[in-house]
Design an enzyme around this catalytic site. Structure first.
Site, PDB file in Angstrom:
ATOM      1  CB  THR A 190      20.152  28.203 -12.133  1.00 55.98           C
ATOM      2  OG1 THR A 190      21.179  29.017 -11.563  1.00 55.98           O
ATOM      3  CG2 THR A 190      19.137  27.840 -11.067  1.00 55.98           C
ATOM      4  CD  GLU A 191      23.457  30.920 -18.338  1.00 55.58           C
ATOM      5  OE1 GLU A 191      22.253  31.206 -18.484  1.00 55.58           O
ATOM      6  OE2 GLU A 191      24.362  31.439 -19.002  1.00 55.58           O
ATOM      7  CE1 TYR A 192      23.071  34.533 -15.117  1.00 55.61           C
ATOM      8  CE2 TYR A 192      24.099  35.814 -13.385  1.00 55.61           C
ATOM      9  CZ  TYR A 192      23.616  35.716 -14.667  1.00 55.61           C
ATOM     10  OH  TYR A 192      23.686  36.807 -15.503  1.00 55.61           O
ATOM     11  CD  GLU A 193      22.505  25.811  -7.969  1.00 50.50           C
ATOM     12  OE1 GLU A 193      21.412  26.048  -8.530  1.00 50.50           O
ATOM     13  OE2 GLU A 193      22.642  24.953  -7.075  1.00 50.50           O
ATOM     14  CG  ASP A 213      26.675  34.001  -5.938  1.00 53.13           C
ATOM     15  OD1 ASP A 213      25.674  34.588  -6.391  1.00 53.13           O
ATOM     16  OD2 ASP A 213      27.843  34.326  -6.227  1.00 53.13           O
ATOM     17  CG  ASP A 224      18.846  41.079 -11.965  1.00 55.27           C
ATOM     18  OD1 ASP A 224      19.660  40.163 -12.196  1.00 55.27           O
ATOM     19  OD2 ASP A 224      18.125  41.572 -12.846  1.00 55.27           O
ATOM     20  CE  LYS A 268      23.602  53.319  -7.074  1.00 55.69           C
ATOM     21  NZ  LYS A 268      23.498  53.523  -8.505  1.00 55.69           N
ATOM     22  CG  ASP A 294       9.046  44.165 -14.514  1.00 57.69           C
ATOM     23  OD1 ASP A 294      10.119  44.715 -14.777  1.00 57.69           O
ATOM     24  OD2 ASP A 294       8.662  43.905 -13.345  1.00 57.69           O
ATOM     25  CD  GLU A 323      14.179  30.094 -13.136  1.00 54.07           C
ATOM     26  OE1 GLU A 323      15.255  30.486 -12.668  1.00 54.07           O
ATOM     27  OE2 GLU A 323      14.089  29.332 -14.123  1.00 54.07           O
TER      28      GLU A 323
HETATM   29  N1  SAM Z   1      17.562  32.408 -13.049  1.00 49.45           N
HETATM   30  C1  SAM Z   1      18.690  32.381 -13.965  1.00 49.45           C
HETATM   31  C2  SAM Z   1      19.841  31.630 -13.362  1.00 49.45           C
HETATM   32  O1  SAM Z   1      19.812  31.376 -12.143  1.00 49.45           O
HETATM   33  O2  SAM Z   1      20.749  31.246 -14.107  1.00 49.45           O
HETATM   34  C3  SAM Z   1      19.090  33.813 -14.397  1.00 49.45           C
HETATM   35  C4  SAM Z   1      19.603  34.713 -13.309  1.00 49.45           C
HETATM   36  S1  SAM Z   1      19.903  36.387 -13.869  1.00 49.45           S
HETATM   37  C5  SAM Z   1      21.042  36.992 -12.717  1.00 49.45           C
HETATM   38  C6  SAM Z   1      18.405  37.221 -13.366  1.00 49.45           C
HETATM   39  C7  SAM Z   1      17.367  37.292 -14.482  1.00 49.45           C
HETATM   40  O3  SAM Z   1      16.156  37.796 -13.933  1.00 49.45           O
HETATM   41  C8  SAM Z   1      17.753  38.225 -15.604  1.00 49.45           C
HETATM   42  O4  SAM Z   1      17.630  37.550 -16.846  1.00 49.45           O
HETATM   43  C9  SAM Z   1      16.767  39.383 -15.482  1.00 49.45           C
HETATM   44  O5  SAM Z   1      16.438  39.982 -16.715  1.00 49.45           O
HETATM   45  C10 SAM Z   1      15.561  38.699 -14.839  1.00 49.45           C
HETATM   46  N2  SAM Z   1      14.712  39.602 -14.048  1.00 49.45           N
HETATM   47  C11 SAM Z   1      15.134  40.436 -13.071  1.00 49.45           C
HETATM   48  N3  SAM Z   1      14.104  41.144 -12.564  1.00 49.45           N
HETATM   49  C12 SAM Z   1      12.994  40.736 -13.257  1.00 49.45           C
HETATM   50  C13 SAM Z   1      11.627  41.123 -13.208  1.00 49.45           C
HETATM   51  N4  SAM Z   1      11.209  42.078 -12.383  1.00 49.45           N
HETATM   52  N5  SAM Z   1      10.767  40.499 -14.039  1.00 49.45           N
HETATM   53  C14 SAM Z   1      11.202  39.532 -14.907  1.00 49.45           C
HETATM   54  N6  SAM Z   1      12.495  39.160 -15.000  1.00 49.45           N
HETATM   55  C15 SAM Z   1      13.378  39.745 -14.189  1.00 49.45           C
END
Ligand code: SAM
Length: 214
Positions: A192-195, A153, A117, A121, A95, A43
């Site tokens: 997921t947490e966000y879901e 979403d 995320d 933009k 990353d 993931e």
């Molecule tokens: N997947 C989880 C959920 O659905 O509950 C968390 C969603 S959260 C909005 C997005 C996560 O992705 C953040 O913790 C962010 O730091 C991570 N993230 C975003 N871009 C990333 C990247 N390029 N590499 C690693 N992590 C990344």
């Protein structure tokens, strides 16, 4: 995602044996790392790891790797995992742009992108995880029969993601704009947490499943 800095998180992560420190050294040898021949699912952007911890406990015959770029977020997953017995789950602080330095060609069977995320933009479009730039990287590490599953979403992000499937070298296998009311695609769904957070607000969850176009 708003980020609260957690004091000491970097040090905690750097000394945790739930986090792979020398992760680039395992490229091509992740099965040796897990000491089995089970498929490897990852993931990307796992956040606090709720989804992966549930998946790993439901599927002991699958190896899971969670990737997160912020230590202040990853530390929450590590602290939770310390209370659990999940030898088939580990984490990497990195990353996702580095992904091809960590996994060899065709090493991965499934990639989960959950509530990535949105980077609203236009000039940041290539930072979005379902962008063609990322899909091209994911295509390299995925097995030919492998799949990417993406949930969000965010309607704009989902529309963008659907447009990126073909230019990214993939084809659509399944799609829904209301996962929780789609009997077939929702079967076995792990939230997921966000879901949980966004569906509780009444937002519909979009999901696609894609495969390499070969
Ligand atoms: N997947 C989880 C959920 O659905 O509950 C968390 C969603 S959260 C909005 C997005 C996560 O992705 C953040 O913790 C962010 O730091 C991570 N993230 C975003 N871009 C990333 C990247 N390029 N590499 C690693 N992590 C990344």
């Amino acid at each position: 995602m708003r980020l609260k800095h957690v004091k000491g998180a970097e040090e905690y992560i750097a000394s945790s044996n739930h986090v792979v420190q020398d992760y680039k050294e395992h490229k091509g040898n992740w099965n040796r790392f897990f000491a089995n021949d089970n498929p490897v699912h990852i993931e990307i952007g796992m956040g606090k790891g709720q989804f992966l911890m549930e998946m790993a406990s439901l599927n002991p015959d699958i190896n899971y790797i969670g990737i997160e770029r912020y230590s202040s977020v990853l530390i929450r997953a590590v602290q939770k995992k310390e209370e659990l017995d999940l030898p088939n789950l580990t984490f990497i602080l990195m990353d996702a742009t580095e992904i091809c330095e960590v996994f060899a060609k065709q090493e991965i069977e499934r990639i989960y992108l959950n509530f990535s995320d949105p980077w609203p933009k236009d000039r940041h479009a290539k930072r979005r995880l379902p962008s063609r730039q990322f899909l091209e990287r994911f295509k390299e590490i995925l097995k030919d029969e492998g799949q990417i599953e993406f949930k969000t979403d965010n309607k704009d992000l989902f529309a963008f993601a659907l447009e990126e499937v073909e230019p990214g070298g993939f084809k659509l296998i399944a799609v829904t704009h209301d996962l929780h009311h789609d009997e077939i695609m929702n079967a076995g769904n792990v939230m997921t947490e966000y879901e949980k957070k966004f569906s509780a607000l009444g937002n519909h969850i979009c999901k696609y499943v894609i495969k390499k176009n070969i």
